[in-house]
Design a protein around this motif. Structure first.
Motif, short mmCIF file in Angstrom:
data_model
loop_
_atom_site.label_atom_id
_atom_site.label_comp_id
_atom_site.label_asym_id
_atom_site.label_seq_id
_atom_site.Cartn_x
_atom_site.Cartn_y
_atom_site.Cartn_z
N ALA A 24 0.84 -1.20 0.00
CA ALA A 24 0.00 0.00 0.00
C ALA A 24 0.87 1.24 0.00
CB ALA A 24 -0.92 0.00 1.21
N GLU A 26 0.05 4.59 -0.30
CA GLU A 26 -0.46 5.87 0.20
C GLU A 26 0.30 6.33 1.44
OE1 GLU A 26 -4.80 7.86 1.01
OE2 GLU A 26 -4.43 5.88 1.85
N PRO A 45 -2.75 1.61 -4.62
CA PRO A 45 -2.97 2.94 -4.04
C PRO A 45 -2.99 3.00 -2.52
CG PRO A 45 -4.43 2.60 -5.90
CD PRO A 45 -3.78 1.28 -5.63
N ASP A 46 -3.71 2.08 -1.87
CA ASP A 46 -3.91 2.22 -0.42
C ASP A 46 -4.21 0.87 0.22
OD1 ASP A 46 -6.56 1.73 -1.19
OD2 ASP A 46 -7.06 3.85 -1.21
N GLN A 72 -7.72 -0.78 9.96
CA GLN A 72 -7.83 -0.29 8.59
C GLN A 72 -8.18 -1.43 7.64
OE1 GLN A 72 -4.12 1.62 7.69
NE2 GLN A 72 -4.44 3.29 9.15
#
Length: 260
Positions: A24, A26, A45-46, A72
């Motif tokens: 990830a 980001e 991306p994340d 998360q």
């Protein structure tokens, strides 16, 4: 999840069997991106994008952030039928592992303890695993630089082992820092060094060694000692050794330490 020095090595280790390893991107630094690139890891991306694509998620981060990272991932997986395995490979207390298992499923979470440096060649580092899926996850590391060993099906066992090991690898060295500072404040440094030398202890060498190991990692070691203290407390054992070591490393991180 976050390819620091250890994370990049772990990601590279499972790549031959996984086929592709993603991370990830980001909010991560350029140096992290470079490490990931050198380890042939693919950026997404994340955390949400990562969680929805992976069959196995490996969490390697500072101990104090382990639960937040798991939260998360749990948020990203909410409503998803696919439930990946989750290797909690941080130096955390068993209670933290059980809280993460509550979020992600006890049959999907594997408790991991890395003992040794980031491994790029075999023979230096062991990855201890516990949990229902420990054997399944361990098989992904077969033939890799990380020697996977299974402790059993009980979540938390690997974390207890890591905490015990950390007491000798990090709490004991903190004693040298503490007594050196105490002697300096009391004006008895020369006498202390002399007495220790008489008994076969080279305090200068001990301080230099720990300075080399922890000069940029004292803040992280403080968090690891906090978790080790929670581990001892959960077992009904004295936790003061770990808490004192955490305070020593926290002060060192804030104020610096001169081993001369």
């Amino acid at each position: 999840m976050h390819p620091g020095a250890m994370g990049a090595a772990v990601g590279s280790a499972v790549k031959p069997r996984a086929g592709a390893v993603i991370w990830a991107a980001e909010g991560r630094s350029q140096s992290t991106s470079k490490r990931a690139e050198l380890a042939d890891l693919v950026a997404v991306p994340d955390v949400a994008a990562l969680a929805r694509r992976c069959d196995l998620i490996v969490s390697i981060c500072p101990p104090h952030a382990a639960l937040e990272v798991a939260e998360q991932v749990a948020a990203a997986l909410e409503g998803q039928a696919k439930r990946p395995f989750y290797l909690e490979a941080n130096a955390v207390a068993p209670d933290t592992v059980h809280r993460i298992a509550t979020l992600l499923g006890p049959d999907r979470v594997v408790d991991g303890a890395v003992i040794g440096p980031p491994a790029w060649e075999p023979g230096t580092t062991v990855l201890w695993l516990s949990g229902v899926a420990a054997k399944t996850v361990g098989a992904l590391f077969a033939g890799s630089p990380f020697e996977a060993r299974v402790l059993g099906a009980d979540l938390g066992a690997a974390s207890v082992l890591k905490a015990c090991f950390a007491l000798q690898s990090k709490a004991l060295p903190a004693v040298w820092l503490l007594l050196a500072e105490a002697a300096e404040k009391a004006g008895v440094t020369e006498a202390l060094y002399g007495e220790l030398a008489h008994h076969g202890v080279d305090l200068t060498a001990q301080l230099a060694q720990i300075s080399a190991r922890a000069s940029t990692r004292a803040w992280r070691w403080a968090g690891e000692m906090d978790e080790a203290a929670e581990t001892m407390a959960s077992l009904g054992l004295p936790d003061g050794f770990s808490r004192a070591a955490a305070e020593v490393y926290r002060r060192w991180s804030a104020e610096g330490f001169n081993s001369d």
